[in-house]
Design an enzyme around this catalytic site. Structure first.
Site, PDB file in Angstrom:
ATOM      1  N   ILE A 659      -8.785  30.264   5.450  1.00 55.27           N
ATOM      2  CA  ILE A 659      -9.738  29.740   4.246  1.00 55.27           C
ATOM      3  C   ILE A 659     -10.397  29.694   3.913  1.00 55.27           C
ATOM      4  O   ILE A 659     -11.151  29.305   2.988  1.00 55.27           O
ATOM      5  CB  ILE A 659     -10.118  31.836   4.647  1.00 55.27           C
ATOM      6  CG1 ILE A 659      -9.371  32.328   3.964  1.00 55.27           C
ATOM      7  CG2 ILE A 659     -11.600  32.527   5.398  1.00 55.27           C
ATOM      8  CD1 ILE A 659      -9.852  34.007   3.495  1.00 55.27           C
ATOM      9  N   GLY A 660      -9.007  28.627   3.333  1.00 55.43           N
ATOM     10  CA  GLY A 660      -8.717  27.764   2.077  1.00 55.43           C
ATOM     11  C   GLY A 660      -7.729  27.490   1.530  1.00 55.43           C
ATOM     12  O   GLY A 660      -6.647  27.595   2.566  1.00 55.43           O
ATOM     13  N   GLY A 662      -5.643  25.402  -1.565  1.00 58.90           N
ATOM     14  CA  GLY A 662      -5.480  24.460  -3.253  1.00 58.90           C
ATOM     15  C   GLY A 662      -4.017  24.344  -3.098  1.00 58.90           C
ATOM     16  O   GLY A 662      -3.404  23.876  -2.378  1.00 58.90           O
ATOM     17  N   ARG A 663      -3.895  23.912  -4.503  1.00 59.29           N
ATOM     18  CA  ARG A 663      -2.772  22.839  -5.181  1.00 59.29           C
ATOM     19  C   ARG A 663      -1.710  23.617  -4.143  1.00 59.29           C
ATOM     20  O   ARG A 663      -0.545  22.769  -4.541  1.00 59.29           O
ATOM     21  CB  ARG A 663      -3.233  23.505  -6.591  1.00 59.29           C
ATOM     22  CG  ARG A 663      -1.828  22.034  -7.114  1.00 59.29           C
ATOM     23  CD  ARG A 663      -2.452  21.867  -8.751  1.00 59.29           C
ATOM     24  NE  ARG A 663      -1.840  21.256  -8.891  1.00 59.29           N
ATOM     25  CZ  ARG A 663      -2.025  21.461 -11.075  1.00 59.29           C
ATOM     26  NH1 ARG A 663      -2.748  22.096 -11.382  1.00 59.29           N
ATOM     27  NH2 ARG A 663      -0.795  20.688 -11.975  1.00 59.29           N
ATOM     28  N   PHE A 664      -1.770  25.169  -5.065  1.00 52.12           N
ATOM     29  CA  PHE A 664      -0.365  25.467  -4.331  1.00 52.12           C
ATOM     30  C   PHE A 664      -0.591  26.299  -2.978  1.00 52.12           C
ATOM     31  O   PHE A 664       0.774  26.850  -2.623  1.00 52.12           O
ATOM     32  CB  PHE A 664       0.236  26.194  -4.812  1.00 52.12           C
ATOM     33  CG  PHE A 664       0.841  25.841  -6.167  1.00 52.12           C
ATOM     34  CD1 PHE A 664       1.759  25.195  -6.329  1.00 52.12           C
ATOM     35  CD2 PHE A 664      -0.523  25.352  -7.099  1.00 52.12           C
ATOM     36  CE1 PHE A 664       2.515  24.738  -7.984  1.00 52.12           C
ATOM     37  CE2 PHE A 664      -0.062  24.960  -8.486  1.00 52.12           C
ATOM     38  CZ  PHE A 664       1.075  25.031  -8.935  1.00 52.12           C
ATOM     39  N   VAL A 667      -4.834  29.052   2.177  1.00 50.42           N
ATOM     40  CA  VAL A 667      -5.303  30.698   2.323  1.00 50.42           C
ATOM     41  C   VAL A 667      -5.489  31.257   3.760  1.00 50.42           C
ATOM     42  O   VAL A 667      -6.698  30.562   3.993  1.00 50.42           O
ATOM     43  CB  VAL A 667      -6.232  31.170   1.604  1.00 50.42           C
ATOM     44  CG1 VAL A 667      -6.587  33.085   1.850  1.00 50.42           C
ATOM     45  CG2 VAL A 667      -5.470  30.536   0.060  1.00 50.42           C
ATOM     46  N   LYS A 681      -2.171  34.267   1.247  1.00 49.13           N
ATOM     47  CA  LYS A 681      -1.812  33.150   0.635  1.00 49.13           C
ATOM     48  C   LYS A 681      -0.302  33.069   0.932  1.00 49.13           C
ATOM     49  O   LYS A 681       0.504  33.003   0.079  1.00 49.13           O
ATOM     50  CB  LYS A 681      -2.137  33.483  -0.757  1.00 49.13           C
ATOM     51  CG  LYS A 681      -2.478  32.023  -1.941  1.00 49.13           C
ATOM     52  CD  LYS A 681      -2.499  32.740  -2.980  1.00 49.13           C
ATOM     53  CE  LYS A 681      -2.472  30.803  -3.850  1.00 49.13           C
ATOM     54  NZ  LYS A 681      -2.163  31.132  -4.953  1.00 49.13           N
ATOM     55  N   ASP A 779      -5.786  28.229 -14.520  1.00 47.83           N
ATOM     56  CA  ASP A 779      -7.089  27.249 -13.753  1.00 47.83           C
ATOM     57  C   ASP A 779      -8.083  28.168 -13.123  1.00 47.83           C
ATOM     58  O   ASP A 779      -9.110  27.969 -11.915  1.00 47.83           O
ATOM     59  CB  ASP A 779      -5.594  27.553 -12.318  1.00 47.83           C
ATOM     60  CG  ASP A 779      -5.605  26.857 -11.533  1.00 47.83           C
ATOM     61  OD1 ASP A 779      -6.769  25.277 -11.894  1.00 47.83           O
ATOM     62  OD2 ASP A 779      -6.007  25.667  -9.971  1.00 47.83           O
TER      63      ASP A 779
END
Ligand SMILES: *[C@@H]1O[C@H](CO)[C@@H](O)[C@H](O)[C@H]1NC(C)=O
Ligand SMILES: *[C@@H]1O[C@H](CO)[C@@H](O)[C@H](O)[C@H]1NC(C)=O
Ligand SMILES: *[C@@H]1O[C@H](CO)[C@@H](O)[C@H](O)[C@H]1NC(C)=O
Ligand SMILES: *[C@@H]1O[C@H](CO)[C@@H](O)[C@H](O)[C@H]1NC(C)=O
Length: 959
Positions: A659-660, A662-664, A667, A681, A779
C-alpha cells in the site's frame, strides 16, 4: 490645538462618570459578554455559568487589590466571535486589553479611547473592519498597540503618534488596508518607540522626517506599501539602535550612497531589505562600512547598475546576499569568497561577465548559488567538491563553455542543478553519474553536449525531472534509464538518439511527461507507454517510429512527422489497414490480454495464491509496477526471511498487499489472526547500516510516545536481516491520496482539511513540547499523514526522526554554528524530504523543531494551493513558499479563489452566518504558512502557537 481641547472636554466627561461607572465592573463584563457569541466550553460561557463566583475570579480577568475593578482583560486566542461592545470603556481602571487572535467583527469602538489608564491594547488577528478611531489618540499612557492582521482601512489618526506625550513602545498596524501618510510631524514626540510595524498596507508618501526623533527604534518594517521618495537617510542616521530594517516592495527611488552612509551609524543592524523598489545608481563602496553584524542583505529587483564593489566582503557575518534582477555589470569579485558564512548568494538576472572565481569552492557553507541569466563565460570551475552543503546550483542562461565539471559529483546534497542554455560541450562524464544523490532536477538542456548517454545515469534514482533536450546526444537511449524510478519528467527531445525506444521508460512508476521528439528513433513505440497509468504528456513527433499505436488520450500532434505510424484510434493518423483485418479480436481486448500476459510473467514469482485474473488487472497500478522494478535488486540483497505470522497476514508480502513505498521501505497491509487490520512497514532498500539505525531510532521514539495524533505501534519484528514495524491499518490512506486522488476528483473539503491540519499540529506539539523525549519529526509531508475511519489524522514515519537536545533547539539568531553536530548514521543525508526541508543552509543536517515548523508551513501552503512543493516547473527554480510570497499581499486574491474552487463546497452553521468565512480562513492559512516558512528559523512560531491558531479555526468552523 482643537483636538487637544476636545481631548480635555472628553477627559472631564469620563472623569465625571467615575462614580456611576463604579456601580459594577461585573455588569459591564456581562454586557460585553452578551455581544459575544458563546460556544459551549469557551471562556465566556464559563463567565455566565459562574454567577456565584466573584468576577475577579473569572477566566481572563485580573483585578486590583480591593477586588472592585478590573485591571486586565486578556481573552486572546479564546475563539470568541461577535463584536466588541463599547461598554468595555466602563472598565475605567483597565490597563491591559488583549482580545487578539479571535474572530471579532465590526469596528473598533471609539469608546476604547476613554480608557485613560490603558497601557496595552492588542486587537490583532481578528476580522475587524472600518477605521482606526481617532479617540485612540487620547490614550496617552499607551505603550503597546497591536492592531495587525485585521481589515482596517482609512488613515492612521493623527493623535495616535501626536498626543502631546507618547509613551508608545510597540506599534503594529501591519497587514491591514490602511492608506494615507504616516501622520508624524516635528511637534510629535514618540521617543520611546522601538517597534514600528506597518508592513502590507496601502500607505503612501514619504517616510516622515520626524521619525528621526524616535532614537530607540530597533525594528522598522514598512514592506509592501506605496512609500516613495529617496530612502530616508536623514532618519536612519539618527537611529543607532536599528536591528531590522525592511523597506522592500515600495516605490523608493534614487541612489544608495546617502542611505548607506546614514546606516553606518547603526552598529547592531542585522537585516536590511530594500528589494523591489526603484533604486538606481551604483552599489557604493561605503557598503563595506555597514555593520559587521549584518546577516542578510536584500537589494534584488531594483535598477542598480555598475560593478559589485569588492569591499562588500567586509560584511563577514553575511549569510544571505541577494543582488538579483538589477543591471549590474563587470565581473564577480573574488573577494566574495572571503564571506565564510555565506549560505545563499543570488546574483541572477544581471549583466555580469567574466568567469566564476575558482575560490567559490572554499565557501564551505554555500547552500545556494544562483548566477543564472548573466553573461558569464569561460568554463565552470571544477572546484566545487568540498561544497557539501550545496543544494541548488543555478548557472543557466550564461555563456559557459568547456565540459561539465566532475567535482559536482561530490556535492552530495545537491537538489537542483541547472546548467541549461550555455555552450557546454563534450559528453556527460561517467564520474558525473556518481551524482546519484541528486534529488530534484537535472537540467543540462540547450548546450552542445554530445556522445552517447552513459548508462551510469541510471544511478540517479532520486531525480524527479531530467531535461537533456536540445543537445547533440547520439546513440541509443539506455534501457537503464528505467532505473531512475523517481522520474516524473524526462525530456530527451532535439538530439540525435537512434534505435528503439526502451520499454523500461514507459514503466517508470511516476513518469508523467515524456518527450523524445526530434530524434532518429525507430521501431515500435513500446506497449508500456500505452498502458502506463501515469503518463499524461507524451511527444513522439519527428522520429521514424512505425507500427500501430493506440493512445486513447493523445492527439495527432504527439505523433507528427512519423510517416510509418498508423492508428485506428488517434484522429488524423492513417488507419492500419492490414492489421485490423487480420484479427477478429478487437484491439483493446487484444491489448488487455497482452498486458495481462506480460504482467503474469512479471508477477508469477511474487504472487503465491492469487487465482483470479481480475485481481491481477487491478494490481496494475503505479505501486505494484514500482514493486516489480525494484524486485530484482531487493531479492538479491535481502533473502526472503520473515516472521511467519507476518507472512500469513500479508499473504507472503504479495504485491497486492503493497500500500505504500517510501525512502526507507515498503508498507503492506494485512490481517492478523485476531482480525486486526494492520500495516506492516518493512525497512529495506537503503544501505544496511542505515536500515538498522533508522529502524532502531524509530523504535526508540515510538516506544516512548503515545498521543492520539501519532501512529500507535502494535508490535515490532526484528531479525538481523529483516526488520518491520506493525502498525494499525489506517482505512482512509494518507493525506497524499486525498490531495491528489488517482481519479482526479477531490472529496475532502476545507473544513475537513482544517481538522486534519489541526490534528497534525497537535501531534507535532506533543513531539516538540510534551513527549518524554523531545523529538523533531523531520519528515513531515502528506504521505506521512494517515487518516483513520473518521478522517482523524495521525503522523507516521519517524524513520529519520532524531532526538532533539533541548539546547540545540535554541540556537542563536544569526545561525552560527553551535555545538557539534551529533553523529548519526544518516550523516550526509539531509533530514526530511525535498520540498519540505527548511533552508537552514550551512546548518547542515541537524534536526530541529523549527525545521518541522517550516515543513508544516509548506504543508499548509501545499494544501491551500494544491501544488506540490516538488513541482520545480511551477516555480521557476524557486520554491512553493517563495512563489506564494511573490503574490503576497496584493496579488493573493486569485490564489484564494482557486482554493475555494479546488475543494468541494461545504456549508456549516458558521459559513452560513458569514459567507466570507472560508475566504478569510484561506487567507489566514496562507499567512500562517508564510510565517512558518520564514527563512530565519528563530522568527518562526512554535508549533504551540500554530496549533492554537488552527484549533481556533477548527472550533469556529464547527460552531
Ligand atoms: C478567588 O480568587 C481569590 C484571590 O485570588 C482566592 O483567594 C479565592 O479562593 C478565589 N475563589 C474561588 C471560588 O476560586
Ligand atoms: C525632533 O528633532 C528636531 C531636530 O532633529 C527638533 O527640531 C525637534 O524639536 C524635535 N522634536 C521633538 C518633539 O523633540
Ligand atoms: C558576527 O555575529 C556573531 C553572532 O551574531 C557575533 O558574535 C560576532 O561579533 C559578529 N561578527 C562581527 C564581526 O561583528
Ligand atoms: C557597466 O555599465 C556602465 C553603465 O551603467 C558603463 O559605463 C560601464 O562601462 C559598464 N562596465 C562594463 C565593465 O561593462
Amino acid at each position: 490645538m482643537i483636538s487637544f481641547f476636545i481631548f480635555l472636554v472628553l477627559f472631564s466627561i469620563v472623569s465625571g462618570d467615575e462614580n456611576a461607572r463604579n456601580f459594577n465592573d461585573r455588569a459591564s463584563l456581562l454586557t460585553f459578554a452578551s455581544r459575544v457569541t458563546s460556544d459551549p466550553g469557551n471562556v465566556l460561557h464559563s463567565w455566565n455559568n459562574s454567577s456565584q463566583l466573584h468576577f475577579c475570579n473569572w477566566t481572563g480577568i485580573t483585578c486590583n487589590e480591593n477586588r472592585d475593578s478590573v485591571l486586565e482583560l486578556d481573552l486572546s486566542g479564546a475563539s470568541l466571535h461577535g463584536t466588541i461592545s463599547p461598554v468595555i470603556s466602563r472598565l475605567t481602571r483597565l490597563t491591559v486589553l488583549d482580545l487578539s487572535r479571535n474572530f471579532f467583527e465590526g469596528g473598533i469602538p471609539k469608546e476604547i479611547g476613554y480608557l485613560s489608564g490603558l497601557k496595552q491594547l492588542s486587537l490583532s488577528s481578528n476580522l475587524l473592519r472600518g477605521r482606526i478611531p481617532f479617540e485612540l489618540g487620547f490614550l496617552r499612557g499607551l505603550q503597546y498597540l497591536d492592531m495587525g492582521s485585521n481589515k482596517l482601512e482609512g488613515d492612521i489618526p493623527l493623535g495616535l503618534f501626536c498626543n502631546g506625550s507618547s509613551s508608545l513602545d510597540y506599534v503594529d498596524i501591519s497587514n491591514n488596508s490602511i492608506s494615507g501618510n504616516i501622520p508624524l510631524n516635528e511637534e510629535c514626540d514618540v521617543k520611546e518607540l522601538r517597534f514600528l510595524l506597518l508592513w502590507s498596507n496601502k500607505l503612501t508618501g514619504r517616510v516622515p522626517r520626524a521619525l528621526a526623533n524616535s532614537t530607540k527604534l530597533k525594528w522598522l518594517d514598512f514592506e509592501s506599501n506605496f512609500f516613495e521618495g529617496e530612502l530616508p537617510f536623514e532618519i536612519v542616521k539618527n537611529l543607532s539602535k536599528l536591528q531590522f530594517v525592511y523597506l522592500s516592495y515600495n516605490r523608493f527611488s534614487g541612489p544608495l550612497e546617502r542611505f548607506f552612509s546614514g546606516l553606518t551609524n547603526s552598529p547592531h543592524l542585522q537585516e536590511l531589505e530594500l528589494a523591489g523598489n526603484r533604486l538606481s545608481g551604483k552599489i557604493p563602496d561605503i557598503i563595506g562600512n555597514l555593520s559587521r553584524s549584518l546577516v542578510q542583505l536584500h537589494l534584488d529587483d531594483n535598477q542598480i547598475s555598475g560593478a559589485i564593489p569588492p569591499n562588500i566582503s567586509n560584511l563577514l557575518n553575511l549569510t544571505l546576499l541577494n543582488l538579483s534582477s538589477n543591471s549590474l555589470n563587470g565581473t564577480i569579485p573574488k573577494e566574495l569568497c572571503q564571506m565564510a558564512k555565506l549560505e545563499r548568494l543570488y546574483i541572477s538576472n544581471n549583466s555580469l561577465s567574466g568567469e566564476i572565481p575558482l575560490c567559490f569552492g572554499n565557501v564551505s557553507k554555500l547552500g545556494l548559488l544562483d548566477l543564472s541569466k548573466n553573461r558569464l563565460s569561460s568554463s565552470i570551475p571544477d572546484t566545487f567538491s568540498s561544497l557539501s552543503q550545496l543544494r541548488r546550483l543555478l548557472l543557466h542562461n550564461n555563456r559557459f563553455v568547456g565540459t561539465i565539471p566532475t567535482s559536482l559529483a561530490q556535492c552530495v546534497n545537491l537538489e537542483i542543478l541547472d546548467l541549461s542554455h550555455n555552450h557546454i560541450s563534450g559528453s556527460i562524464p561517467t564520474e558525473f553519474a556518481r551524482l546519484s544523490t541528486l534529488k530534484l532536477y537535472l537540467n543540462i538542456s540547450y548546450n552542445h553536449l554530445n556522445g552517447p548517454l552513459p548508462s551510469e545515469l541510471s544511478k540517479m534514482n532520486m531525480v524527479l525531472a531530467m531535461d537533456l533536450s536540445s543537445n547533440n546526444f547520439s546513440g541509443p537511449i539506455p534501457t537503464q534509464l528505467g532505473s531512475c524510478i523517481a522520474l516524473e519528467l524526462l525530456n530527451l527531445s532535439r538530439n540525435a538518439f537512434q534505435g528503439q525506444l526502451p520499454s523500461s521508460i514507459g514503466k517508470l512508476p511516476f513518469l508523467e511527461t515524456f518527450d523524445v521528439s526530434w530524434n532518429r528513433l525507430s521501431g515500435k513505440i513500446p506497449e508500456s507507454f500505452q498502458t502506463s497509468a501515469t503518463l499524461k504528456l507524451l511527444n513522439f513527433s519527428f522520429n521514424n517510429f512505425s507500427g500501430n499505436v493506440s493512445f486513447p488520450f493523445l492527439q495527432i500532434d504527439s505523433f507528427l512527422g512519423n510517416p510509418e505510424l498508423c492508428s485506428s484510434s488517434v484522429l488524423g493518423m492513417s488507419i492500419c489497414k492490414n492489421n485490423t483485418k487480420k484479427h477478429f479480436i478487437p484491439l483493446p481486448v487484444l491489448l488487455t490480454v497482452l498486458g495481462i500476459a506480460t504482467l503474469l510473467m512479471f508477477l508469477v514469482p511474487l504472487v503465491f495464491k492469487s487465482k483470479s485474473k481480475r485481481k491481477i488487472v487491478k494490481m496494475f497500478s503505479r505501486r505494484s509496477s514500482m514493486y516489480e522494478e525494484d524486485d530484482e535488486r531487493k531479492e538479491q540483497n535481502y533473502p526472503k526471511i520473515s516472521h511467519q505470522e507476518l507472512m500469513e497476514a500479508t499473504g507472503g508480502f504479495k504485491s497486492s498487499s503493497l500500500i505504500g513505498s517510501g525512502r526507507f521501505g515498503q508498507v503492506y497491509k494485512g490481517i492478523l489472526k485476531d482480525n486486526t487490520k494492520i500495516a506492516v512497514k518493512v525497512i529495506s532498500y537503503v544501505k544496511a547500516e542505515e536500515i538498522t539505525a533508522s529502524f532502531n531510532k524509530e523504535c526508540e521514539v515510538l516506544k516512548n510516545i503515545r498521543h492520539r495524533n501519532l501512529i500507535r505501534i502494535i508490535t515490532i519484528c526484528s531479525r538481523p536481516d529483516f526488520k518491520a514495524l506493525v502498525l494499525p491499518l489506517m482505512q482512509n490512506g494518507s493525506l497524499e491520496d486525498h490531495l491528489y486522488p488517482r481519479g482526479g476528483v477531490i472529496h475532502v473539503n476545507l473544513v475537513q482539511l482544517v481538522s486534519i491540519l489541526s490534528d497534525v499540529a497537535e501531534g507535532l506539539v506533543y513531539l516538540h513540547h510534551y513527549a518524554p523525549v523531545k523529538v523533531a519529526h523531520c519528515d513531515l509531508k502528506p504521505s506521512n499523514i494517515l487518516l483513520d475511519d473518521d478522517m482523524h489524522a495521525v503522523l507516521s514515519d519517524f524513520g529519520i526522526a532524531k532526538l532533539v537536545k533541548e539546547e540545540v533547539e535554541k540556537f542563536p539568531v544569526a545561525g552560527g554554528v553551535s555545538g557539534s553536530p551529533s553523529a548519526s548514521s544518516t550523516d550526509g543525508l539531509l533530514c526530511g524530504s525535498i520540498g519540505y526541508i527548511a533552508p537552514e543552509y550551512g546548518m547542515g543536517r541537524r534536526a530541529s523543531s523549527q525545521g518541522d515548523v517550516y515543513s508544516f508551513g509548506v504543508l499548509l501552503l501545499e494544501m491551500v494551493t494544491r501544488k506540490r512543493p516538488t513541482d520545480v516547473f511551477c516555480y521557476e527554480n524557486s520554491s512553493l513558499h517563495e512563489w506564494v510570497k511573490t503574490h503576497y499581499p496584493h496579488k493573493l486574491e486569485p490564489i484564494i479563489k482557486q482554493t475555494l474552487l479546488n475543494y468541494p463546497l461545504v456549508t456549516t452553521n458558521a459559513t452560513s452566518r458569514n459567507p466570507n468565512l472560508l475566504h478569510d480562513m484561506v487567507l489566514e492559512l496562507i499567512e500562517l504558512g508564510l510565517i512558518c516558512t520564514q527563512n530565519n528559523p528563530s522568527t518562526r512560531p512554535t508549533m504551540l502557537d500554530v496549533a492554537h491558531e488552527i484549533a481556533t479555526w477548527k472550533e469556529y468552523l464547527n460552531s
